[in-house]
Scaffold this motif. Structure first.
Motif, PDB file in Angstrom:
ATOM      1  N   GLU A  48      56.360  79.367  57.284  1.00  0.00           N
ATOM      2  CA  GLU A  48      54.980  79.733  56.973  1.00  0.00           C
ATOM      3  C   GLU A  48      54.027  79.052  57.947  1.00  0.00           C
ATOM      4  OE1 GLU A  48      54.072  78.753  52.954  1.00  0.00           O
ATOM      5  OE2 GLU A  48      55.548  80.138  52.077  1.00  0.00           O
TER       6      GLU A  48
ATOM      7  N   ARG B 182      47.608  69.334  50.810  1.00  0.00           N
ATOM      8  CA  ARG B 182      47.839  70.473  49.928  1.00  0.00           C
ATOM      9  C   ARG B 182      47.190  70.147  48.584  1.00  0.00           C
ATOM     10  NH1 ARG B 182      51.617  74.468  49.712  1.00  0.00           N
ATOM     11  NH2 ARG B 182      52.971  73.504  51.260  1.00  0.00           N
TER      12      ARG B 182
ATOM     13  N   THR C 185      48.364  77.438  54.650  1.00  0.00           N
ATOM     14  CA  THR C 185      48.931  76.784  53.473  1.00  0.00           C
ATOM     15  C   THR C 185      48.207  75.502  53.111  1.00  0.00           C
ATOM     16  OG1 THR C 185      51.104  77.682  54.040  1.00  0.00           O
ATOM     17  CG2 THR C 185      51.073  75.834  52.504  1.00  0.00           C
TER      18      THR C 185
END
Length: 394
Positions: A266, A297, A271
């Motif tokens: 990815e 994240r 992300t």
């Protein structure tokens, strides 16, 4: 009849072929060793850097496999930090734990659960800066970088090598200061003003290195004491020693690790989130592979998290103070200190250690001299105030 002379079988043996490394000119032998090692195909490796202090050591260990022919690598990198290791240095080198990397198609991939993140250092700004730091894992001499393997081609043998009983050789060599400095852990510190990395110039000169080759001339071990470089560095208070080791084995073996399937890769930019965009009170996990908290994240605070943001600090400085080194960060730390004491208790009670907060971010400088000769300098910075945590909020 005249006598006929018959040669003795085996009497005219062809000359032994020249050894690709040991029969080369001595000054070229370590460079030849790099080439022979590359030609061996896949090998297992272990790279260790030990940063020592009076309170214990910080140890970075990377181990895995490198395929020199395909230019691929698989590595697990672990950082362990002694409880009493200097905190300011640990913050730049940590956090502790294990991360898994893969190098394939000149890309650095970092494992994040069941997927792999691809970091693309494009453009400018904090995102690009954070991701660009991973480029050090793309090796030039070996597929996995950030090891002493990168210093071997620049090493100059000092005297004749020691010949071992197994036919291998042990070399004492030196490398230029700039090459030695590149072998230091990323984030350890900055070189002092006036640092001259060119060999033989200034006070830095050459730095010693030891290299071991097997009987075929392949690299099996390299060691280097990087401690002398500390005298040329800033912001390393409490650090007493730095030593690095690189080991190769199993040359020509078969891979035991599986490289990432493209379907599991990815784009990290889609992300992860810039920590400067995390709202005060929100929680996040450190981005795998990055040495800083620049990207994270975001996760609910009811789930396991690594940090909690309690404030954002925007800094603007005009005039002569804008050129003052560290001015923006100094103001940001003061702002975060105030915000820490004013933050809701739930936002800071998880701090590890208790009562301690961290500041991350950066600044940009612009300046010019006007027609009147007056200097117009401006320093703008964006910083995030956060606490490191170890468990979900109760």
């Amino acid at each position: 009849m005249g006598a006929v002379s018959c040669g003795t079988p085996g009497g005219d043996k062809p000359p032994e072929p020249a050894h690709p490394v040991f029969d080369a000119e001595q000054s070229m032998q370590l460079l030849k060793a790099r080439d022979v090692t590359r030609q061996s195909g896949l090998a297992r490796f272990t790279s260790t850097v030990v940063v020592g202090s009076a309170g214990g050591d910080l140890v970075e260990t990377s181990r895995g496999e490198q395929d020199f022919g395909r230019g691929t690598a698989y590595a697990e990198r672990t950082v362990s930090i002694a409880d009493d290791f200097p905190e300011r240095v640990a913050d730049r080198l940590g956090p502790p734990g294990t991360e898994t990397f893969a190098i394939t198609a000149r890309q650095v991939l970092v494992r994040d659960g069941s997927v792999w993140l691809h970091y693309r250092p494009v453009g400018v700004g904090p995102v690009a800066d954070a991701m660009r730091s991973l480029r050090r894992f793309e090796g030039e001499t070996a597929p996995f970088g950030d090891t002493l393997a990168e210093a071997i081609p620049s090493a100059r043998p000092q005297g004749r090598p020691v010949v071992r009983e197994d036919g291998g050789r042990d070399y004492r060599a030196v490398v230029p200061g700039g090459v030695a400095a590149a072998a230091l852990p990323s984030g350890l510190g900055k070189m002092k003003d006036g640092w001259n990395s060119e060999a033989g110039k200034g006070q830095n000169g050459m730095f010693p290195m030891e290299i071991r080759l097997d009987s075929r001339g392949r690299v099996t071990r390299a060691t280097m004491d990087l401690t002398p470089l500390l005298t040329h560095m800033r912001d390393v208070e409490g650090v007493q020693s730095v030593r690095a080791t690189y080991e190769l084995s199993g040359h020509g073996g078969r891979a035991t690790r599986t490289l990432p399937d493209p379907s599991t890769v990815e784009d990290a930019t889609k992300t992860l989130t810039l920590i400067g965009e995390v709202a005060p009170g929100d929680c996040a996990l450190f981005a795998p592979g990055l040495a800083s908290a620049a990207m994270v994240r975001t996760v609910p605070c009811t789930r396991k998290h690594d940090l909690r943001v309690f404030g954002q600090a925007l800094v603007g400085i005009l005039g002569s103070r804008a050129v003052e080194e560290g001015a923006a960060r100094k103001d940001a730390v003061a702002s975060c200190r105030d915000q820490f004491h004013e933050a809701p208790e739930a936002w800071v009670r998880e701090a590890v250690p208790a009562g301690r907060y961290l500041v991350t971010g950066g600044s940009r400088f612009t300046g010019h001299i006007g027609a009147s000769g007056k200097s117009n300098s401006r320093l703008r910075g964006q910083y995030t105030c956060y606490v490191r945590t170890s468990a979900p909020a109760s």
